[in-house]
Design a protein around this motif. Structure first.
Motif, PDB file in Angstrom:
ATOM      1  N   GLU A 161      49.775  40.787  22.487  1.00 40.41           N
ATOM      2  CA  GLU A 161      49.027  41.759  23.654  1.00 40.41           C
ATOM      3  C   GLU A 161      49.055  41.051  25.028  1.00 40.41           C
ATOM      4  N   ARG A 162      49.188  39.792  25.310  1.00 37.84           N
ATOM      5  CA  ARG A 162      49.193  39.305  26.496  1.00 37.84           C
ATOM      6  C   ARG A 162      50.691  39.438  27.087  1.00 37.84           C
ATOM      7  N   LEU A 163      51.633  39.227  26.134  1.00 42.71           N
ATOM      8  CA  LEU A 163      52.868  39.551  26.403  1.00 42.71           C
ATOM      9  C   LEU A 163      53.434  40.916  27.174  1.00 42.71           C
ATOM     10  N   MET A 164      52.645  41.803  26.541  1.00 40.54           N
ATOM     11  CA  MET A 164      52.901  43.167  26.845  1.00 40.54           C
ATOM     12  C   MET A 164      52.210  43.355  28.247  1.00 40.54           C
ATOM     13  N   ARG A 165      51.541  42.852  28.805  1.00 43.40           N
ATOM     14  CA  ARG A 165      50.838  42.790  30.041  1.00 43.40           C
ATOM     15  C   ARG A 165      51.610  42.582  31.295  1.00 43.40           C
ATOM     16  N   LYS A 166      52.018  43.376  32.204  1.00 42.02           N
ATOM     17  CA  LYS A 166      52.546  43.007  33.413  1.00 42.02           C
ATOM     18  C   LYS A 166      51.711  42.222  34.232  1.00 42.02           C
ATOM     19  N   LYS A 167      52.219  41.250  34.825  1.00 42.07           N
ATOM     20  CA  LYS A 167      51.491  40.121  35.640  1.00 42.07           C
ATOM     21  C   LYS A 167      51.592  40.598  37.077  1.00 42.07           C
ATOM     22  N   TYR A 168      50.201  40.872  37.503  1.00 38.65           N
ATOM     23  CA  TYR A 168      50.179  41.024  38.917  1.00 38.65           C
ATOM     24  C   TYR A 168      49.744  40.041  40.074  1.00 38.65           C
ATOM     25  N   THR A 169      50.069  39.976  41.222  1.00 35.70           N
ATOM     26  CA  THR A 169      49.466  39.023  42.232  1.00 35.70           C
ATOM     27  C   THR A 169      47.915  39.477  42.649  1.00 35.70           C
ATOM     28  N   PRO A 170      47.271  38.729  43.028  1.00 30.46           N
ATOM     29  CA  PRO A 170      45.792  39.193  43.561  1.00 30.46           C
ATOM     30  C   PRO A 170      46.297  40.432  44.599  1.00 30.46           C
ATOM     31  N   LYS A 171      47.155  40.142  45.409  1.00 29.65           N
ATOM     32  CA  LYS A 171      47.587  41.170  46.497  1.00 29.65           C
ATOM     33  C   LYS A 171      47.905  42.266  45.961  1.00 29.65           C
ATOM     34  N   GLU A 172      48.727  42.491  44.969  1.00 27.27           N
ATOM     35  CA  GLU A 172      49.268  43.584  44.223  1.00 27.27           C
ATOM     36  C   GLU A 172      47.779  44.362  43.665  1.00 27.27           C
ATOM     37  N   LYS A 173      47.195  43.463  43.245  1.00 31.06           N
ATOM     38  CA  LYS A 173      46.067  44.097  42.313  1.00 31.06           C
ATOM     39  C   LYS A 173      45.097  44.852  43.598  1.00 31.06           C
ATOM     40  N   LYS A 174      44.816  44.278  44.447  1.00 30.26           N
ATOM     41  CA  LYS A 174      44.135  44.892  45.629  1.00 30.26           C
ATOM     42  C   LYS A 174      44.831  46.136  46.088  1.00 30.26           C
TER      43      LYS A 174
END
Length: 280
Positions: free
Chosen positions: A25-38
Motif C-alpha cells: 500500500e505504501r509503495l502505491m502512494r506517490k510521495k509529495y513534499t510539504p510544499k506540494e501538499k500545501k
C-alpha cells in the motif's frame, strides 16, 4: 500434532503477510513534499468552492494523528473564518482531502432552521446554537443541502455533524408540566427533523429571565464575580449562588439542566441529566 503445527505456521506467516500488504500500500502512494501538499490543498479548496484561500499553517501526520492538517481562510474574508483541511492517503494510494468549510457555509441557515422549530413550541425563549467545531466532512455535505438531510441514520460512513443547542425559557411557560416533559417534547421535535445535536435545556426564574437574556446566558461559569476568585471552595460557593439565583427546580427534582442526545448512534430513549444545584 499436525493441527498444532498449522496454527504455529499461521501465527508466523500472518504478521509477515500483514506487513507485506502494508508495504504494498505504501509503495502505491506517490510521495509529495510539504510544499506540494500545501499547494494541492489550496487548489482542492479553489476547485471545490470556486474561490481563493490563504494558507495559515500546516501540520504533518504523526503516529497519534495519521493525516496532514492544513489551516486556511477565504481570501475574501478574515483569518477569523479559519478552515481546517485534512489530507490523507486512500487505500488505492490517492492523496485526498476533507475540510470544515461546510460549518461556516451552513451556519446561518442551520440556526434559522432551529429557531423556526423552537418558535413553534415556545412564544418566549433564549436560544444559542453552535455548529462550528473545526471538524472535516465528506463531499456530499454542500452549502445547499436540505438541513434535515445533513445527518443520514444508517449511512455507512455516517458523519459526525451535530450542533450544540442551548435553550432557556421562563418558568411561566412550564404551565404545570415537568421540565422533563418539556425536554422530551423538544427532543422529539428535533428527531422528527432528523437532527443530530446536544440540547441544553434551562428553565429560568421568572423575575431573572430578562437579566439572563441581557447577559446572553453567560451566568455560569463566566460571570464577572468569578474572575478574581482563586480558591476552589470560594468559586464553587459563588457558582452555586449564581445557579440558585437564576435556575429553578421543579417539585422534588434536583435537576434543572438536561442534556439530550439525538444522535442515531446512541440510545435516545432517555435523558442524560446533570445536577446544577444540590438539595431538594
Amino acid at each position: 500434532m499436525k493441527a498444532i503445527a498449522k496454527l504455529i505456521a499461521i501465527a508466523i506467516l500472518l504478521p509477515i503477510l500483514i506487513t507485506m500488504n502494508g508495504c504494498e500500500e505504501r509503495l502505491m502512494r506517490k510521495k509529495y513534499t510539504p510544499k506540494e501538499k500545501k499547494e494541492m490543498a489550496l487548489q482542492y479548496m479553489k476547485d471545490k468552492y470556486n474561490e481563493d484561500f490563504i494558507g495559515v499553517s500546516w501540520g504533518p501526520s504523526e503516529p497519534m494523528q495519521p493525516y496532514d492538517r492544513f489551516k486556511v481562510y477565504p481570501a475574501s474574508k478574515t483569518e477569523d473564518e479559519l478552515i481546517l483541511i485534512e489530507g490523507d492517503y486512500e487505500e488505492d494510494g490517492r492523496y485526498t482531502f476533507q475540510d470544515s468549510y461546510f460549518e461556516i457555509l451552513i451556519e446561518d441557515r442551520y440556526k434559522k432552521y432551529i429557531d423556526d422549530i423552537v418558535k413553534e413550541i415556545y412564544p418566549t425563549y433564549y436560544l444559542k446554537v453552535k455548529i462550528r467545531f473545526f471538524k472535516t466532512y465528506p463531499s456530499r455535505l454542500t452549502e445547499d443541502i436540505p438541513i434535515n438531510q445533513i445527518f443520514l441514520p444508517g449511512e455507512e460512513n455516517w458523519t459526525n455533524f451535530g450542533s450544540h443547542i442551548e435553550l432557556a425559557i421562563p418558568e411561566s411557560l412550564l404551565q404545570g408540566e415537568s421540565i422533563k416533559r418539556h425536554a422530551y417534547r423538544l427532543r422529539d421535535t428535533l428527531l422528527k427533523n432528523n437532527l443530530s445535536c446536544q440540547i441544553y435545556f434551562y428553565v429560568i426564574k421568572e423575575d431573572k429571565y430578562q437579566e439572563y437574556v441581557d447577559k446572553k446566558g453567560e451566568v455560569y461559569p463566566t460571570d464577572p464575580a468569578l474572575e478574581h476568585v482563586d480558591r476552589r471552595e470560594e468559586k464553587e460557593k459563588l457558582i452555586a449562588g449564581i445557579e440558585e439565583e437564576f435556575f429553578i427546580r421543579q417539585g422534588k427534582m434536583k435537576k434543572v439542566y438536561y442534556e439530550i442526545s439525538t444522535s442515531p448512534k446512541e440510545d435516545y430513549s432517555g435523558l442524560k441529566t446533570y445536577d446544577y444545584v444540590e438539595g431538594e
